[in-house]
Design a protein around this motif. Structure first.
Motif, PDB file in Angstrom:
ATOM      1  N   ALA A 151       0.829  -1.203   0.000  1.00 21.31           N
ATOM      2  CA  ALA A 151       0.000   0.000   0.000  1.00 21.31           C
ATOM      3  C   ALA A 151       0.866   1.257   0.000  1.00 21.31           C
ATOM      4  O   ALA A 151       0.575   2.221  -0.722  1.00 21.31           O
ATOM      5  N   ILE A 152       1.925   1.255   0.787  1.00 24.69           N
ATOM      6  CA  ILE A 152       2.805   2.428   0.849  1.00 24.69           C
ATOM      7  C   ILE A 152       3.475   2.646  -0.501  1.00 24.69           C
ATOM      8  O   ILE A 152       3.533   3.770  -1.003  1.00 24.69           O
ATOM      9  N   LYS A 153       3.958   1.569  -1.118  1.00 24.35           N
ATOM     10  CA  LYS A 153       4.597   1.701  -2.439  1.00 24.35           C
ATOM     11  C   LYS A 153       3.606   2.214  -3.481  1.00 24.35           C
ATOM     12  O   LYS A 153       3.979   2.985  -4.357  1.00 24.35           O
ATOM     13  N   GLU A 154       2.359   1.797  -3.387  1.00 23.52           N
ATOM     14  CA  GLU A 154       1.348   2.223  -4.355  1.00 23.52           C
ATOM     15  C   GLU A 154       0.938   3.683  -4.163  1.00 23.52           C
ATOM     16  O   GLU A 154       0.743   4.413  -5.129  1.00 23.52           O
ATOM     17  N   ALA A 155       0.798   4.120  -2.921  1.00 22.13           N
ATOM     18  CA  ALA A 155       0.207   5.422  -2.648  1.00 22.13           C
ATOM     19  C   ALA A 155       1.194   6.559  -2.398  1.00 22.13           C
ATOM     20  O   ALA A 155       0.873   7.720  -2.659  1.00 22.13           O
ATOM     21  N   VAL A 156       2.376   6.246  -1.887  1.00 22.78           N
ATOM     22  CA  VAL A 156       3.329   7.299  -1.513  1.00 22.78           C
ATOM     23  C   VAL A 156       4.582   7.134  -2.362  1.00 22.78           C
ATOM     24  O   VAL A 156       5.385   6.237  -2.121  1.00 22.78           O
ATOM     25  N   PRO A 157       4.763   7.996  -3.366  1.00 25.14           N
ATOM     26  CA  PRO A 157       5.913   7.847  -4.268  1.00 25.14           C
ATOM     27  C   PRO A 157       7.251   8.026  -3.551  1.00 25.14           C
ATOM     28  O   PRO A 157       7.337   8.692  -2.514  1.00 25.14           O
ATOM     29  N   GLU A 158       8.264   7.436  -4.147  1.00 25.00           N
ATOM     30  CA  GLU A 158       9.629   7.621  -3.649  1.00 25.00           C
ATOM     31  C   GLU A 158      10.022   9.071  -3.846  1.00 25.00           C
ATOM     32  O   GLU A 158       9.556   9.751  -4.752  1.00 25.00           O
ATOM     33  N   GLY A 159      10.885   9.546  -2.975  1.00 23.45           N
ATOM     34  CA  GLY A 159      11.365  10.921  -3.052  1.00 23.45           C
ATOM     35  C   GLY A 159      11.669  11.423  -1.651  1.00 23.45           C
ATOM     36  O   GLY A 159      11.748  10.651  -0.704  1.00 23.45           O
ATOM     37  N   ILE A 160      11.829  12.726  -1.562  1.00 21.41           N
ATOM     38  CA  ILE A 160      12.117  13.365  -0.277  1.00 21.41           C
ATOM     39  C   ILE A 160      10.888  14.167   0.139  1.00 21.41           C
ATOM     40  O   ILE A 160      10.397  15.002  -0.609  1.00 21.41           O
ATOM     41  N   ALA A 161      10.393  13.891   1.328  1.00 24.92           N
ATOM     42  CA  ALA A 161       9.242  14.642   1.842  1.00 24.92           C
ATOM     43  C   ALA A 161       9.664  16.069   2.154  1.00 24.92           C
ATOM     44  O   ALA A 161      10.794  16.314   2.559  1.00 24.92           O
TER      45      ALA A 161
END
Length: 162
Positions: A151-161
């Motif tokens: 779910a995290i991989k699907e909803a929250v893209p990689e990058g820097i918050a």
């Protein structure tokens, strides 16, 4: 943060949770969690995450904490596994010696709390997602994080918050 340092996980070394964040209400035994207050872009990611979270984590049914919010989720009862999306960046992330772990493609900062619980916060994602695992629920190791990774991989893209 060293993501290549691994520790044995019987979860006694992995109980990172925040009792202040994931406690129990004396009135009805419902779990409770402080609701984060991120900016609009992170709220969109957290809403997206809330829609794709699993109904079960580590064989525990979803039981969201009070107050109700798409920024928080919970599984189990007393004590509950609690997820909070949009939390601020933990200060410990600045520590090059901080413990980290990668579970099914999601990086996590690992922090053991004084009460033997564990708090995990995602790293290298556009929003910080915090998962607290109470000490009584640490016997299954990384199972809760394994359940949450898709779910995290699907909803929250990689990058820097931000």
């Amino acid at each position: 943060m060293n993501f290549f340092r691994h520790r044995p996980f019987g979860l006694s070394a992995l109980a990172a949770s925040v009792i202040a964040t994931a406690g129990c209400s004396s009135a009805d035994d419902a779990p409770s969690a402080a609701v984060p207050r991120p900016g609009a872009a992170v709220v969109k990611l957290c809403d997206r995450l809330d829609r794709v979270l699993p109904t079960k984590v580590d064989k525990l049914g979803r039981r969201d904490p009070e107050p109700a919010s798409p920024l928080t989720a919970g599984w189990g009862g007393d004590p509950a596994i609690i997820l909070r999306c949009g939390v601020p960046r933990p200060a410990k992330m600045a520590d090059p010696e901080a413990d980290g772990v990668e579970v099914n493609g999601v990086g996590w900062l690992l922090e053991q709390q004084a009460d033997a619980s564990f708090r995990f916060t995602t790293t290298l994602r556009k929003a910080y997602v915090e998962v607290t695992i109470p000490a009584k629920r640490t016997g299954d190791g990384m199972a809760p994080l394994v359940s949450l990774a898709p779910a995290i991989k699907e909803a929250v893209p990689e990058g820097i918050a931000d």
